[in-house]
Design a protein around this motif. Sequence first.
Motif, PDB file in Angstrom:
ATOM      1  N   GLU A  55       0.870  -1.190   0.000  1.00  0.00           N
ATOM      2  CA  GLU A  55       0.000   0.000   0.000  1.00  0.00           C
ATOM      3  C   GLU A  55       0.896   1.227   0.000  1.00  0.00           C
ATOM      4  OE1 GLU A  55      -2.048   0.788   3.686  1.00  0.00           O
ATOM      5  OE2 GLU A  55      -0.427  -0.086   4.875  1.00  0.00           O
TER       6      GLU A  55
ATOM      7  N   SER B 161       1.466 -12.906  -3.478  1.00  0.00           N
ATOM      8  CA  SER B 161       0.869 -11.599  -3.179  1.00  0.00           C
ATOM      9  C   SER B 161      -0.559 -11.519  -3.694  1.00  0.00           C
ATOM     10  CB  SER B 161       1.702 -10.478  -3.796  1.00  0.00           C
ATOM     11  OG  SER B 161       1.463 -10.381  -5.184  1.00  0.00           O
TER      12      SER B 161
ATOM     13  N   GLN C 151      -3.456  -8.461  -4.441  1.00  0.00           N
ATOM     14  CA  GLN C 151      -3.811  -7.038  -4.483  1.00  0.00           C
ATOM     15  C   GLN C 151      -5.288  -6.926  -4.860  1.00  0.00           C
ATOM     16  OE1 GLN C 151      -1.124  -5.186  -3.738  1.00  0.00           O
ATOM     17  NE2 GLN C 151      -2.272  -3.293  -3.477  1.00  0.00           N
TER      18      GLN C 151
ATOM     19  N   ASP D 276      -7.663  -0.878  -0.239  1.00  0.00           N
ATOM     20  CA  ASP D 276      -6.480  -0.613  -1.064  1.00  0.00           C
ATOM     21  C   ASP D 276      -5.198  -1.194  -0.477  1.00  0.00           C
ATOM     22  OD1 ASP D 276      -6.299   1.089   1.035  1.00  0.00           O
ATOM     23  OD2 ASP D 276      -6.172   2.934  -0.149  1.00  0.00           O
ATOM     24  N   GLN D 277      -5.345  -2.147   0.409  1.00  0.00           N
ATOM     25  CA  GLN D 277      -4.167  -2.830   0.957  1.00  0.00           C
ATOM     26  C   GLN D 277      -3.998  -4.200   0.314  1.00  0.00           C
ATOM     27  OE1 GLN D 277      -5.182  -2.725   5.211  1.00  0.00           O
ATOM     28  NE2 GLN D 277      -3.335  -1.514   5.573  1.00  0.00           N
ATOM     29  N   GLY D 278      -2.826  -4.436  -0.272  1.00  0.00           N
ATOM     30  CA  GLY D 278      -2.465  -5.778  -0.697  1.00  0.00           C
ATOM     31  C   GLY D 278      -1.609  -6.437   0.365  1.00  0.00           C
TER      32      GLY D 278
ATOM     33  N   ILE E 170       3.929   0.311  -6.258  1.00  0.00           N
ATOM     34  CA  ILE E 170       2.760   1.061  -6.715  1.00  0.00           C
ATOM     35  C   ILE E 170       3.253   2.345  -7.383  1.00  0.00           C
ATOM     36  CG2 ILE E 170       0.662   2.296  -6.022  1.00  0.00           C
ATOM     37  CD1 ILE E 170       0.327   0.268  -3.750  1.00  0.00           C
TER      38      ILE E 170
ATOM     39  N   LEU F 227      -5.354   0.278 -10.774  1.00  0.00           N
ATOM     40  CA  LEU F 227      -6.033   0.144  -9.477  1.00  0.00           C
ATOM     41  C   LEU F 227      -7.092   1.222  -9.281  1.00  0.00           C
ATOM     42  CD1 LEU F 227      -2.935  -0.570  -7.153  1.00  0.00           C
ATOM     43  CD2 LEU F 227      -4.510  -2.240  -8.143  1.00  0.00           C
TER      44      LEU F 227
ATOM     45  N   LEU G 278      -0.525  -1.119  -9.894  1.00  0.00           N
ATOM     46  CA  LEU G 278       0.380  -2.079  -9.283  1.00  0.00           C
ATOM     47  C   LEU G 278       1.403  -2.473 -10.341  1.00  0.00           C
ATOM     48  CD1 LEU G 278       0.541  -3.525  -6.449  1.00  0.00           C
ATOM     49  CD2 LEU G 278      -0.022  -5.590  -7.718  1.00  0.00           C
TER      50      LEU G 278
END
Lengths: 173, 173
Positions: free
Chosen positions: A24, A84, A86, A117-119, B60, B88, B141
């Motif tokens: 993020e 990961s 996202q 909006d946090q991966g 990002i 995103l 991303l």
Amino acid sequence: MTIVRLEAKRLTPESFAPFGQVVEIADHAPVMINEGNTERFDSLGHVECTGVNGKAVINIFRAQPRVLPMRITMVERHPFGSQSFQPLSGESYLVLVADAVEQPSPEQLHLFISSPDQGVNYKANTWHHPLLALNKVCDFLVVDRKGEGDNCEEYFFCDQIEIIIDAVPSEEA
Amino acid sequence: MTIVRLEAKRLTPESFAPFGQVVEIADHAPVMINEGNTERFDSLGHVECTGVNGKAVINIFRAQPRVLPMRITMVERHPFGSQSFQPLSGESYLVLVADAVEQPSPEQLHLFISSPDQGVNYKANTWHHPLLALNKVCDFLVVDRKGEGDNCEEYFFCDQIEIIIDAVPSEEA
């Protein structure tokens, strides 16, 4: 039957650090690139990729939303690579991980609730539950490892312990 | 002064194939995982990572929107790694690439307009323009390569040729 109820905590880089990285912008400082047109928030996640013929790939996972309360029966881990996630659908999701022991107990589970909006990027060999989307069908961009060897280990909790995720407070999910 | 006006075509896997992969669900067939809870659209993008101490990282990028018409003066390429961009922020963006020659001419440029859910993954050493976001500040991303060596080459077009991207039709951007 023993019942263990998991409580979701807010996902933060600090609380998640033993398990991987939170991807993020948050309060990271960017590098300016492209003649000032773009801020690069650099190396938020580190892709790990080992084992025979290991290569990183980019995938999309489309996850059904979970219905809470739900019972947790297992976790899994990938010894040869990070993984990961996202979020691409603007929804929060749950992140369930366990301490780095061979057979985690329910007390060694850690439940987090993300913001939309946090991966997250799980370090290689980190116990985690499969995707726990909420509210609607959600897409995630996933970066993980392909290659030879068995890159997925599963651990099933004892039948005599009921591990439950209750409803997440509505202001958080 | 010669003027070359670039026309944006719809981004498709076929038209983009010489330059990399389009990362989208589209009509790919999924693999069912997580006991039927998740569809995995597998290996949509291939991460390339070579050179001394090359590692893939997740970043990002926050891009300012471009104001059209705009003049194109250069392209760049990364010899040691692929570079992927996944939107995103729910907006279309422009993708400008060039044929795999040492000094691309304006006629060897190819301009595409994405949909809001299409990502791109440039193959290593593919000429491309830095991010061309539209309409608002957009986050992407980005998966690319970190490591030793000079992984960014730039090529500047001759001053005597004015390469222009005109306004994109509103139904497409």
